[in-house]
Design an enzyme around this catalytic site. Structure first.
Site, PDB file in Angstrom:
ATOM      1  CE1 TYR A 171      10.496 -25.221 -27.877  1.00 48.47           C
ATOM      2  CE2 TYR A 171      12.403 -26.332 -28.828  1.00 48.47           C
ATOM      3  CZ  TYR A 171      11.852 -25.504 -27.860  1.00 48.47           C
ATOM      4  OH  TYR A 171      12.650 -24.949 -26.886  1.00 48.47           O
TER       5      TYR A 171
ATOM      6  CG  ASN B  16      15.568 -18.714 -25.346  1.00 44.69           C
ATOM      7  OD1 ASN B  16      15.859 -19.901 -25.504  1.00 44.69           O
ATOM      8  ND2 ASN B  16      14.329 -18.281 -25.289  1.00 44.69           N
TER       9      ASN B  16
ATOM     10  CE  LYS C 144      15.272 -23.173 -25.226  1.00 43.76           C
ATOM     11  NZ  LYS C 144      14.595 -22.185 -26.094  1.00 43.76           N
TER      12      LYS C 144
ATOM     13  CD  GLU D 265       7.025 -28.245 -22.639  1.00 45.39           C
ATOM     14  OE1 GLU D 265       7.581 -27.879 -21.568  1.00 45.39           O
ATOM     15  OE2 GLU D 265       6.666 -27.449 -23.522  1.00 45.39           O
TER      16      GLU D 265
ATOM     17  CG  HIS E  43      11.504 -25.148 -23.009  1.00 42.76           C
ATOM     18  ND1 HIS E  43      10.651 -24.437 -23.818  1.00 42.76           N
ATOM     19  CD2 HIS E  43      10.750 -26.086 -22.377  1.00 42.76           C
ATOM     20  CE1 HIS E  43       9.426 -24.936 -23.692  1.00 42.76           C
ATOM     21  NE2 HIS E  43       9.468 -25.934 -22.826  1.00 42.76           N
TER      22      HIS E  43
HETATM   23  P1  CMP Z   1      11.197 -21.558 -25.651  1.00 42.67           P
HETATM   24  O1  CMP Z   1      10.746 -21.040 -24.349  1.00 42.67           O
HETATM   25  O2  CMP Z   1      11.956 -22.834 -25.678  1.00 42.67           O
HETATM   26  O3  CMP Z   1       9.923 -21.698 -26.627  1.00 42.67           O
HETATM   27  C1  CMP Z   1      10.000 -21.598 -28.015  1.00 42.67           C
HETATM   28  C2  CMP Z   1      11.347 -21.142 -28.490  1.00 42.67           C
HETATM   29  O4  CMP Z   1      11.367 -20.610 -29.796  1.00 42.67           O
HETATM   30  C3  CMP Z   1      11.835 -20.000 -27.618  1.00 42.67           C
HETATM   31  O5  CMP Z   1      12.142 -20.438 -26.339  1.00 42.67           O
HETATM   32  C4  CMP Z   1      12.994 -19.492 -28.440  1.00 42.67           C
HETATM   33  O6  CMP Z   1      14.139 -20.321 -28.355  1.00 42.67           O
HETATM   34  C5  CMP Z   1      12.402 -19.627 -29.839  1.00 42.67           C
HETATM   35  N1  CMP Z   1      11.792 -18.391 -30.303  1.00 42.67           N
HETATM   36  C6  CMP Z   1      10.675 -17.791 -29.870  1.00 42.67           C
HETATM   37  N2  CMP Z   1      10.409 -16.681 -30.563  1.00 42.67           N
HETATM   38  C7  CMP Z   1      11.387 -16.583 -31.482  1.00 42.67           C
HETATM   39  C8  CMP Z   1      11.675 -15.655 -32.500  1.00 42.67           C
HETATM   40  N3  CMP Z   1      10.891 -14.603 -32.736  1.00 42.67           N
HETATM   41  N4  CMP Z   1      12.777 -15.868 -33.247  1.00 42.67           N
HETATM   42  C9  CMP Z   1      13.549 -16.946 -33.030  1.00 42.67           C
HETATM   43  N5  CMP Z   1      13.337 -17.861 -32.070  1.00 42.67           N
HETATM   44  C10 CMP Z   1      12.268 -17.677 -31.299  1.00 42.67           C
END
Ligand code: CMP
Length: 138
Positions: free
Chosen positions: A49, A112, A9, A126, A115
């Site tokens: 998403y 984070n 990311k 995806e 993904h």
């Molecule tokens: P990802 O695994 O890419 O799938 C969905 C994404 O949404 C997740 O990683 C985070 O980047 C984001 N995400 C999920 N939960 C939250 C949350 N509670 N607050 C903000 N971002 C979130």
């Protein structure tokens, strides 16, 4: 053999973690069979998403994912989907196990670092979102 979609990311690209993250995949039996660097538009991030479109974090998440370059890649290996999720760790780096990618490189629950597809169905969608069959090298 199974395939899964990973994205390094924008936070991890900006923070200089590309090499370290790729190293985790390669040293744990996941082979990179497709990879590119892209800069998603807001619209492209929303399409990726779409499954989260009703979540409160959708707007912020898609802003973040379209804020800088990211690296989607296709990983191949035995149980690639589960293996990748194990290497990534929990969504929130504060809850991620020691030694996981998110624990070591993520900023917070949204930014984070990586993904990973969560099922064979999402992996198929995806992978197809970013790569056509000519771009995936077995
Ligand atoms: P990802 O695994 O890419 O799938 C969905 C994404 O949404 C997740 O990683 C985070 O980047 C984001 N995400 C999920 N939960 C939250 C949350 N509670 N607050 C903000 N971002 C979130």
């Amino acid at each position: 053999m199974e395939r899964t979609l990973s994205i390094i990311k924008p936070d991890a690209v900006a923070n200089g973690h590309i090499g370290n993250i790729i190293k985790r995949f390669e040293s744990n039996g996941l082979k990179i069979v497709a990879m590119k660097m892209i800069f998603m538009t807001k619209n492209e991030a929303q399409g990726f998403y779409a499954v989260h479109k009703d979540r409160p974090f959708f707007d912020s998440l898609t802003d973040f994912m379209s804020s800088g370059p990211a690296i989607p890649m296709v990983l191949e290996g035995g149980n690639a989907i589960a293996k990748n999720r194990e290497l990534m760790g929990a969504t929130d780096p504060k809850e991620a196990a020691e030694g996981t990618i998110r624990r070591d490189f993520a900023v917070d629950k949204e930014k984070n670092a990586v993904h990973g597809s969560d099922s064979p169905e999402s992996a198929a969608f995806e992978i197809g979102y970013f790569f056509n069959s000519l771009e995936i090298l077995g």
